[in-house]
Structures are given as structure tokens and as C-alpha cells.
Design a protein around this motif. Structure first.
Motif, PDB file in Angstrom:
ATOM      1  N   LEU A 335      -1.673  -2.430  -1.686  1.00 56.88           N
ATOM      2  CA  LEU A 335      -0.300  -2.811  -1.379  1.00 56.88           C
ATOM      3  C   LEU A 335      -0.008  -4.255  -1.756  1.00 56.88           C
ATOM      4  N   GLN A 336      -0.925  -5.160  -1.482  1.00 56.52           N
ATOM      5  CA  GLN A 336      -0.653  -6.573  -1.735  1.00 56.52           C
ATOM      6  C   GLN A 336      -0.493  -6.862  -3.230  1.00 56.52           C
ATOM      7  N   SER A 337      -1.282  -6.212  -4.044  1.00 57.57           N
ATOM      8  CA  SER A 337      -1.207  -6.452  -5.478  1.00 57.57           C
ATOM      9  C   SER A 337       0.148  -6.053  -6.044  1.00 57.57           C
ATOM     10  N   ILE A 338       0.664  -4.904  -5.634  1.00 62.17           N
ATOM     11  CA  ILE A 338       1.937  -4.454  -6.194  1.00 62.17           C
ATOM     12  C   ILE A 338       3.129  -5.161  -5.554  1.00 62.17           C
ATOM     13  N   ALA A 339       2.921  -5.777  -4.380  1.00 62.80           N
ATOM     14  CA  ALA A 339       4.030  -6.456  -3.695  1.00 62.80           C
ATOM     15  C   ALA A 339       4.237  -7.880  -4.164  1.00 62.80           C
ATOM     16  N   MET A 340       3.312  -8.399  -4.961  1.00 63.62           N
ATOM     17  CA  MET A 340       3.369  -9.821  -5.319  1.00 63.62           C
ATOM     18  C   MET A 340       3.614 -10.009  -6.810  1.00 63.62           C
TER      19      MET A 340
END
Length: 636
Positions: A335-340
Motif C-alpha cells: 500500500l505505501q509504495s502505490i500511495a506515494m
């Protein structure tokens, strides 16, 4: 207790290295199940299997509330994903997206989970080497899990069939064909089961380091409060204007009954009060500036507040989070990779950055006056898309001299903590210079040719806004590459509980008390109270003084404070507001343009669809063929 946290940490590391399946702890065969209860060690593995059925709330592929609403999308890069298909109205009865009834198309097989919970409850008494105290806690945990799995199904499908115990393997085919239960009976079953569980659940974990992730009494009480608020909400009380009936004529939805509905709101209020008391006594509190402990940081209070607002979701050691959902954690590579978005201009980008927020979400948060843009007297007549130059007064949030649109100026701090956009500064994220000196910080460059654009990064969502609220401040990129820190996704935090309580107070006509609890959230966000903000800045200064007006303020506060955490999906449905929000065109800036004037032109990405039947998910056609006693949901 055995170390559930060890499994949790392994689970997080599996995500970080690209694994996608949770531990298959107990294979589905009778011999293994018989062995599972021969001793404490194997019984505990079966306990963890029950935990594994909890839906993965930090997963875009397993949680319909992340991509299936109108607040986030992966756009054209993932147009065939379940979430995008759900949002554009392509749900189907042949192969439903996010099918939690059967466990297909992104869904978890929750009824299988219920049956495994029943097996645990039936067999745990056989385990010889376990104390009564520990056995009772495990039983309570599994009762809670069983109740929650039923609630998740209710929230998705409305009336369901309840499975209080497993049927014998030699049961007749006819008796195996269960019917759906009336909705009020479904809610009562779930609440009764949670009440049973709460008797033996501990108020705090005995050893935080080893028991992290286990269900506690405050978790159960907070979930109970949320369930009762859901049960009292318009969608579940006849206001949808539809009903479905079993083949014997039994109505499955209650009809509108003012007295019964008011009692439900009264019960929800009591549950919220109990949950808040238990949570606060257990040490849960809102995060605030005192939690900023970055060694050597030289920053303003505004930057400190942005960090704390990020930590309210992403900090691993976080007293605001009541239920840290370890099954479906927000992993470094997920999730963090695609949210940033990409922000580091001097080397290759290792992230994805494809998860974005449509332009409408840039209008959700308040102005710095603490009222909605459309109500703020200072904003009347302003062109929100007018291009302006960032001056010193906005240097805490955007690059000095950068040109961007009016809507990005003079917003509340949560706006800059929750969203990133072209020209927004990047504080933290592995930068060695812990300072908010404008010249020292990286910033987002989304226009074509910039390091945050499709010409530089691997994937870029077209919208121009990213939900960096979901990215831990210690996740990012430095000269060692892409790395960071996973966190347990916040299934329920204290701010959510406070706002649920405010909602019940409003529905019980205690408006002044409701403002107190909403103002706790506003104060933490750096805003003045409701009465002062509306009296001074709003075009509708008397709005907080009426039940309808305060209810609207409460809803807006929930949508802001809990944005991108999966709450909006369910709230808009239960309030029966989804048709007003989820039929608006999904729009973006134009990331194919390199000039400021070309970039800030509104583009339509796609047209979502939401109508009355979409309030509940359909039951797969094949399930109804196998069990003719099941009736389909309205409109399907």
C-alpha cells in the motif's frame, strides 16, 4: 500466550519481500484438525488460523473500501481490478467482485472462517496442557472473530444466514440449505456474541511485546459501538425504500419505526460511552505534539503537527489506534509504495505511485478557517483553479516560487498531511536533514518531464493528488534505495470512536455535548471549535445550532478525519448518501502537459455509477442455484 507477534512480524516481512499469501496454518483436512487439539502448541496455531480470516484492511486487492468508493483509484493502470470495476458499476451476479460470501475475486471466504471458528470453540476443551484462564481468553478471542466475520457479511450483504454452530457431517441436504435471517436478528446475534466475548477478554495485553495483535476488551467494545451505530443508521432501518422477503414471506429488512430507531440510537450511545471509557482507561488517547520525538529535528510547530497527523495512522507505537489490524498490514512494498509519488530527483524511483485521489478529494478538507470551502466567507467567488505563486506564508507546505492552483493555498493542516500534489514539500521519508527549511526539502514534480511524472517514475496515477496519509514518515528512498517501515493498519482508532459517539449524541438530541467530541478532533488538527469557526467564517453561521446542520458537520468531519482509511465506503452507504457522491465524474489534472497552464486543465478519467442496488453486494448466482432457500438482494 504464544507469540502471535512473531507471526505478525513474519507476515510483514513476507509482504516487504513480495509474498502475497498469509500463513496457511491448518490445512483443510480432518486428520490435521484432529491433531490440532492434541496439545497447546497446535491449538494455538489453529487460533492463528481463525485470526487469518479477518479481512485484510490494508490491501487494495482484499478491501473493497479502499478502491471501491469515490476517494481513491488506480486509474487506467489497473482498470480491470475489482475496486475500479466496483466503482464504475460493473458489479455482476455471475462472478461478483470482492465476493466474501464464497471467497473469490478479492474476497475472503468468511463463512469458511466462521466454520473454523466453530470448530475451535467445539474442540478447544479437549486440549490438555492449557490453563482455564488462557483457554477462556482464547475462546473469547475466537467468539469476537466469529462475531466480526458475521458483521462484515451483514455490512456487505444485509440479512445473512447465521451459523451459530457447525452442522453434523451427516446432516440432510435439506437442513444444510439455510435461509437468510431478518436483519435485526442478525445484528442481535453479533452483539450477543461480542458481549459473551467481552467477559473474558483482557483490558490490556499482558505482555505487549509478545501479545501484540490479540483482541482486547477495548477492541471488542469499540467494534460493538460501531456495529450498533451501523444498525441504527438509515440504510438498515427501512429508509432505503426496499425490502426483500424469504420464500415463506418473512420480511428481512425492518420497516421504518421511529420508536425502534430511536432505541437503537440510544443503545449505540451507551455502547460508545462504554467503549470510550474502556479505551481511555487502557491508555488510548489522541496523538498530539508531545508525540513528536524526532531527535535533532529543527522544525516549526506546523511541521510537527503534519508529522503527528501522519503518525495518527502510520506509527507502529500508536496509542490512538485501538485495533491495530495486523492481518493486512500496510507493507513497505504494498500500500505505501502505490500511495506515494516519486519525489527524489537524483536517482531512479523504486516505488509505484499509482494510487491517487480524484480532484474532488482536494475540496474535501476545510480551509484554514476551519469551515468547508463552499461555506467560507473569505473564499466566495474565488476561482479554485486560478494559478498562483507560492510565497513565504505557504513555505511550510509548498515550494517557494512554485506555481500551483488556488485550492492548494490556505487549507487546514490535515490537507497537507493527508495529500501530496505538484509542488508539495516532502518532509521526512529518510531525509538526513531533519529540518523544514524550504530550500532543503524535496518536492513533488508531477508535470510531464518531472521526476513525479510518467516520464520518470515507473507508474503514475493521473489525478495529481496522492494519499500520503497512508505512507509512514520513515518509508521512502535515500541513497540506499527504496525502504521503510510497515505498520499495522488502523482498523479502528480513538478519533473514529469519538466521532461515532458524536453521531449518537446528535441522534439523541444532545447537540452541545456532540460538539465537545467533534471539537476534540478539530483541536488536535489545529482548528478552532465548531461554534467559533462557523460564527466567524461561515456563510451559514447558525448551521451548528440545528440537528440537521450539526449532523452535516459531523459527517464532513468523519469524511475528512478518516479519509483514505476505508471508512467513507461504508459511511456513505449507511447514511444513504452514496448516490449523491458516487455518481460524479472522476476528474484529474492533465499529467501529459509540461507547462503549468496546460497541466491545470481538468480531465475526465471515467464516469462511476452508483444506484440503489449498489448499497449491498449481490450473492453469486451459483450460490442461489445450489441453495434455492437463498433470496437475492434487491435489484440484482
Amino acid at each position: 500466550m504464544k507469540k502471535l507477534k512473531n507471526y505478525i512480524l513474519l507476515f510483514l516481512m513476507m509482504f516487504a519481500f513480495g509474498a502475497c499469501d498469509y500463513l496457511d496454518i491448518v490445512p483443510d483436512n480432518v486428520a490435521t484438525i484432529d491433531n490440532a487439539f492434541t496439545d497447546k502448541y497446535n491449538a494455538e496455531k489453529y487460533l492463528f488460523t481463525c485470526y487469518s480470516y479477518l479481512p485484510k484492511m490494508g490491501s487494495t486487492g482484499n478491501n473493497p473500501a479502499i478502491l471501491g468508493s469515490d476517494e481513491l483509484s488506480l486509474g487506467k493502470y489497473h482498470e480491470n481490478t475489482s475496486g475500479v470495476q466496483l466503482s464504475i458499476g460493473n458489479q455482476t451476479i455471475v462472478a461478483p467482485y470482492y465476493d466474501f460470501w464464497r471467497g473469490t475475486s478479492g474476497g475472503t471466504a468468511l463463512y469458511t472462517g466462521v466454520r473454523d471458528c466453530n470448530t475451535f470453540l467445539e474442540r478447544i476443551g479437549e486440549v490438555p496442557d492449557i490453563s482455564d484462564y488462557e483457554r477462556n481468553i482464547w475462546i473469547a478471542e475466537v467468539k469476537f472473530i466469529k462475531a466480526y466475520l458475521h458483521f462484515y457479511l451483514i455490512r456487505m450483504y444485509g440479512p445473512i444466514h447465521i451459523i451459530p454452530e457447525n452442522l453434523p457431517v451427516n446432516e440432510s441436504i435439506e437442513n444444510l440449505k439455510l435461509t437468510r435471517e431478518p436483519l435485526d436478528d442478525c445484528f442481535k446475534y453479533v452483539i450477543d456474541l461480542i458481549d459473551e466475548a467481552m467477559v473474558d477478554l483482557p483490558e490490556i495485553l499482558q505482555v505487549e511485546a509478545t501479545d501484540y495483535g490479540h483482541i482486547t476488551k477495548p477492541i471488542a467494545a469499540a467494534v460493538k459501538a460501531k456495529i450498533l451505530v451501523t444498525a441504527a443508521s438509515p440504510l438498515f432501518n427501512g429508509e432505503a425504500g426496499f425490502n426483500i422477503y424469504n420464500h415463506d414471506g418473512t420480511a428481512l429488512f425492518p420497516t421504518e419505526d421511529a420508536t425502534a430507531i430511536q432505541q437503537k440510537w440510544a443503545d449505540a450511545l451507551t455502547a460508545c460511552e462504554e467503549a470510550i471509557s474502556l479505551a481511555e482507561n487502557a491508555g488510548h488517547r489522541l496523538m498530539d505534539l508531545s508525540d513528536f520525538k524526532t531527535a535533532g529535528a529543527v522544525v516549526t510547530d506546523t511541521t510537527k503537527l503534519k508529522v503527528i497527523l501522519n503518525y495518527r495512522v502510520t506509527a507502529q507505537e500508536n496509542q490512538e489506534v485501538i485495533w491495530p489490524h495486523t492481518n493486512g498490514a500496510a507493507s513497505v512494498g504494498g500500500l505505501q509504495s502505490i500511495a506515494m509519488p516519486a519525489y527524489f530527483s537524483t536517482q531512479d524511483w523504486y516505488g509505484d505511485g499509482s494510487l491517487g485521489a480524484p480532484l474532488k478529494m482536494s475540496l474535501l478538507h476545510y480551509t484554514n478557517n476551519g469551515v468547508p470551502i463552499e461555506e467560507d466567507k473569505d473564499w466566495q467567488g474565488l476561482n479554485l483553479n486560478k494559478i498562483m505563486t507560492v510565497g513565504a506564508d505557504q513555505a511550510n507546505h509548498m515550494k517557494l516560487g512554485h506555481r500551483t492552483v488556488q485550492r492548494n493555498f490556505n487549507r487546514e493542516v490535515r490537507y497537507y498531511a493527508d495529500l501530496s500534489f505538484d509542488g508539495a514539500l516532502v518532509y521526512g521519508h529518510l531525509r538526513p536533514d531533519k529540518t523544514d527549511n524550504n530550500a532543503a526539502l524535496d518536492y513533488i514534480n508531477h508535470k510531464q518531464g518531472g521526476w513525479s511524472s510518467s516520464g520518470y517514475a515507473w507508474k503514475v496515477c493521473p489525478y495529481g493528488y496522492w494519499p500520503v496519509k497512508l505512507v509512514n514518515m520513515n518509508t521512502g528512498q535515500d541513497n540506499m534505495g527504496w525502504r521503510g517501515r510497515a505498520y499495522a493498519f488502523p482498523a479502528l482508532r480513538l478519533a473514529d470512536l469519538y466521532l461515532l459517539y458524536a453521531e449518537t449524541l446528535i441522534e439523541n438530541n444532545q447537540l452541545d455535548e456532540a460538539k465537545v467530541w467533534i471539537d476534540k478532533i478539530r483541536t488536535r488538527a489545529g482548528l478552532k471549535g465548531i461554534d467559533e469557526s462557523w460564527a466567524v467564517y461561515s456563510t451559514n453561521p447558525s448551521k451548528p445550532d440545528t440537528k440537521d446542520g450539526l449532523r452535516e458537520i459531523m459527517k464532513r468531519e468523519r469524511l475528512i478525519e478518516l479519509a483514505f482509511e476505508g471508512s467513507r465506503f461504508w459511511d456513505l452507504r449507511r447514511w444513504m448518501d452514496a448516490e449523491d457522491y458516487c455518481n460524479e465524474p472522476v476528474t484529474s489534472w492533465n499529467p501529459n502537459e509540461s507547462t503549468v497552464e496546460g497541466y491545470y486543465n481538468v480531465q475526465v478519467v471515467y464516469y462511476p455509477t452508483f444506484n440503489i442496488k449498489h448499497h449491498f453486494f449481490p450473492i453469486a448466482e451459483s450460490e442461489i442455484s445450489k441453495n434455492p432457500n437463498l433470496v437475492q438482494n434487491y435489484g440484482w
